[in-house]
Scaffold this active site. Structure first.
Site, PDB file in Angstrom:
ATOM      1  N   ASP A  96      10.916  13.356  42.920  1.00  0.00           N
ATOM      2  CA  ASP A  96      11.144  13.585  41.496  1.00  0.00           C
ATOM      3  C   ASP A  96       9.894  14.216  40.890  1.00  0.00           C
ATOM      4  OD1 ASP A  96      11.374  13.302  38.689  1.00  0.00           O
ATOM      5  OD2 ASP A  96      12.881  11.751  38.998  1.00  0.00           O
ATOM      6  N   ASP A 118      18.086  21.913  34.913  1.00  0.00           N
ATOM      7  CA  ASP A 118      19.138  21.225  34.152  1.00  0.00           C
ATOM      8  C   ASP A 118      18.807  21.283  32.657  1.00  0.00           C
ATOM      9  OD1 ASP A 118      20.364  20.576  36.550  1.00  0.00           O
ATOM     10  OD2 ASP A 118      19.247  18.701  36.752  1.00  0.00           O
ATOM     11  N   ASP A 154      20.097  30.873  32.592  1.00  0.00           N
ATOM     12  CA  ASP A 154      21.100  31.650  31.832  1.00  0.00           C
ATOM     13  C   ASP A 154      21.430  30.907  30.537  1.00  0.00           C
ATOM     14  OD1 ASP A 154      22.495  29.479  32.941  1.00  0.00           O
ATOM     15  OD2 ASP A 154      24.392  30.561  32.740  1.00  0.00           O
ATOM     16  N   THR A 192      18.505  33.247  42.825  1.00  0.00           N
ATOM     17  CA  THR A 192      18.796  31.871  43.240  1.00  0.00           C
ATOM     18  C   THR A 192      20.324  31.738  43.360  1.00  0.00           C
ATOM     19  OG1 THR A 192      19.209  30.781  41.113  1.00  0.00           O
ATOM     20  CG2 THR A 192      16.915  31.239  41.653  1.00  0.00           C
ATOM     21  N   GLU A 193      20.770  30.585  43.888  1.00  0.00           N
ATOM     22  CA  GLU A 193      22.220  30.357  43.981  1.00  0.00           C
ATOM     23  C   GLU A 193      22.871  30.414  42.591  1.00  0.00           C
ATOM     24  OE1 GLU A 193      20.687  27.885  46.387  1.00  0.00           O
ATOM     25  OE2 GLU A 193      21.863  28.360  48.181  1.00  0.00           O
TER      26      GLU A 193
HETATM   27  N1  SAM Z   1      17.093  26.133  41.439  1.00  0.00           N
HETATM   28  C1  SAM Z   1      18.440  26.137  41.983  1.00  0.00           C
HETATM   29  C2  SAM Z   1      19.134  27.405  41.601  1.00  0.00           C
HETATM   30  O1  SAM Z   1      18.655  28.114  40.707  1.00  0.00           O
HETATM   31  O2  SAM Z   1      20.176  27.732  42.227  1.00  0.00           O
HETATM   32  C3  SAM Z   1      19.230  24.874  41.555  1.00  0.00           C
HETATM   33  C4  SAM Z   1      19.495  24.727  40.081  1.00  0.00           C
HETATM   34  S1  SAM Z   1      20.272  23.164  39.677  1.00  0.00           S
HETATM   35  C5  SAM Z   1      21.021  23.447  38.139  1.00  0.00           C
HETATM   36  C6  SAM Z   1      18.884  22.167  39.200  1.00  0.00           C
HETATM   37  C7  SAM Z   1      18.340  21.320  40.348  1.00  0.00           C
HETATM   38  O3  SAM Z   1      17.166  20.657  39.915  1.00  0.00           O
HETATM   39  C8  SAM Z   1      19.304  20.228  40.815  1.00  0.00           C
HETATM   40  O4  SAM Z   1      19.520  20.331  42.200  1.00  0.00           O
HETATM   41  C9  SAM Z   1      18.586  18.929  40.443  1.00  0.00           C
HETATM   42  O5  SAM Z   1      18.854  17.877  41.341  1.00  0.00           O
HETATM   43  C10 SAM Z   1      17.134  19.352  40.463  1.00  0.00           C
HETATM   44  N2  SAM Z   1      16.257  18.532  39.612  1.00  0.00           N
HETATM   45  C11 SAM Z   1      16.480  18.223  38.320  1.00  0.00           C
HETATM   46  N3  SAM Z   1      15.486  17.453  37.849  1.00  0.00           N
HETATM   47  C12 SAM Z   1      14.611  17.273  38.881  1.00  0.00           C
HETATM   48  C13 SAM Z   1      13.387  16.563  39.006  1.00  0.00           C
HETATM   49  N4  SAM Z   1      12.888  15.861  37.993  1.00  0.00           N
HETATM   50  N5  SAM Z   1      12.744  16.601  40.193  1.00  0.00           N
HETATM   51  C14 SAM Z   1      13.279  17.301  41.236  1.00  0.00           C
HETATM   52  N6  SAM Z   1      14.443  17.992  41.172  1.00  0.00           N
HETATM   53  C15 SAM Z   1      15.105  17.976  40.004  1.00  0.00           C
END
Ligand code: SAM
Length: 216
Positions: A96, A118, A154, A192-193
């Site tokens: 985290d 997020d 986005d 990114t994805e």
């Molecule tokens: N970066 C990728 C992309 O652009 O395709 C994934 C985007 S996804 C919306 C956001 C990712 O951030 C999720 O897999 C989530 O689990 C991770 N995430 C959110 N808060 C986090 C934190 N505090 N530490 C580590 N990962 C985190």
């Protein structure tokens, strides 16, 4: 991100050689002890399934990359890609971001990527946004002088919030665009994805880069 429980992901992550286990023990010596060199370390926080950082690691063998992800069920997808490619300059952490200064020493990280973080749209959750001043303060603790944070999304409200947060925290904005793919910054952009998915839907991609001058 909608998460599907992937059977066995947690167990696999605990033994996988591409995942740094008990990262606190390497604090201050990550490049040498994990990668066996003194190359700069770039991290992606919230890596998801790892397309972006895997592509970068293949393009730049002179840089050490660490993809950081909180959830096993998505991290396991990045591991699967890396098992095929076996890039020596790419490792992962199930971790985290709140605790980054526990595992990286001051100045140990050269560059931080935040991609499609997020949005946490409710005001009361603003502190959880990875571009909030709380998180910028954590990045500041581990970034080398001149180290840059790059952020793509986005989500317009999140982008506006992030611009404010950068300013309020005393960071300097190096660039910003509200339509990355049709801007002067498009060349060399690695998708990114989420970026591939949302830009295919016609959403513009926002990007900023910021630096915190530690001598200021
Ligand atoms: N970066 C990728 C992309 O652009 O395709 C994934 C985007 S996804 C919306 C956001 C990712 O951030 C999720 O897999 C989530 O689990 C991770 N995430 C959110 N808060 C986090 C934190 N505090 N530490 C580590 N990962 C985190």
């Amino acid at each position: 991100m909608r998460l599907r429980n992937v059977r066995g992901a947690r167990e696999e992550i605990l033994v996988n050689p591409y995942v740094i286990q008990e990262p606190q023990q390497y604090k201050g010596h990550v490049a040498v002890q994990i990668f066996g060199n003194n190359n700069p370390i770039f991290i992606e926080v919230g890596m998801g399934k790892g397309q972006f950082i895997t592509s970068l690691a293949a393009l730049h063998p002179e840089i050490n990359y660490i993809g950081i992800e909180k959830y096993s069920s998505v991290l396991i997808r990045a591991i699967e890609k890396q098992e095929e490619l076996q890039l020596p300059n790419l490792k992962f952490l199930r971790f985290d971001a709140e605790y980054l200064p526990d595992i990286f020493a001051p100045g140990e990280i050269a560059h931080i990527y935040l991609n499609f973080s997020d949005p946490w749209p409710k005001d009361r959750h603003a502190k959880r946004r990875l571009t909030s001043s709380r998180f910028l303060g954590l990045y500041d603790q581990i970034l080398a002088d001149g180290g840059i944070v790059e952020f793509k999304t986005d989500n317009q409200p999140l982008f506006d919030f992030s611009l404010e947060s950068v300013k309020e925290s005393g960071w300097t904005l190096l660039m910003q665009t509200r339509d990355l793919h049709h801007s002067e910054f498009a060349e060399g952009n690695v998708m990114t994805e989420y970026e591939a998915k949302f830009s295919a839907m016609g959403n513009p991609i926002y990007k900023l880069e910021a630096v915190h001058d530690k001598k200021a």
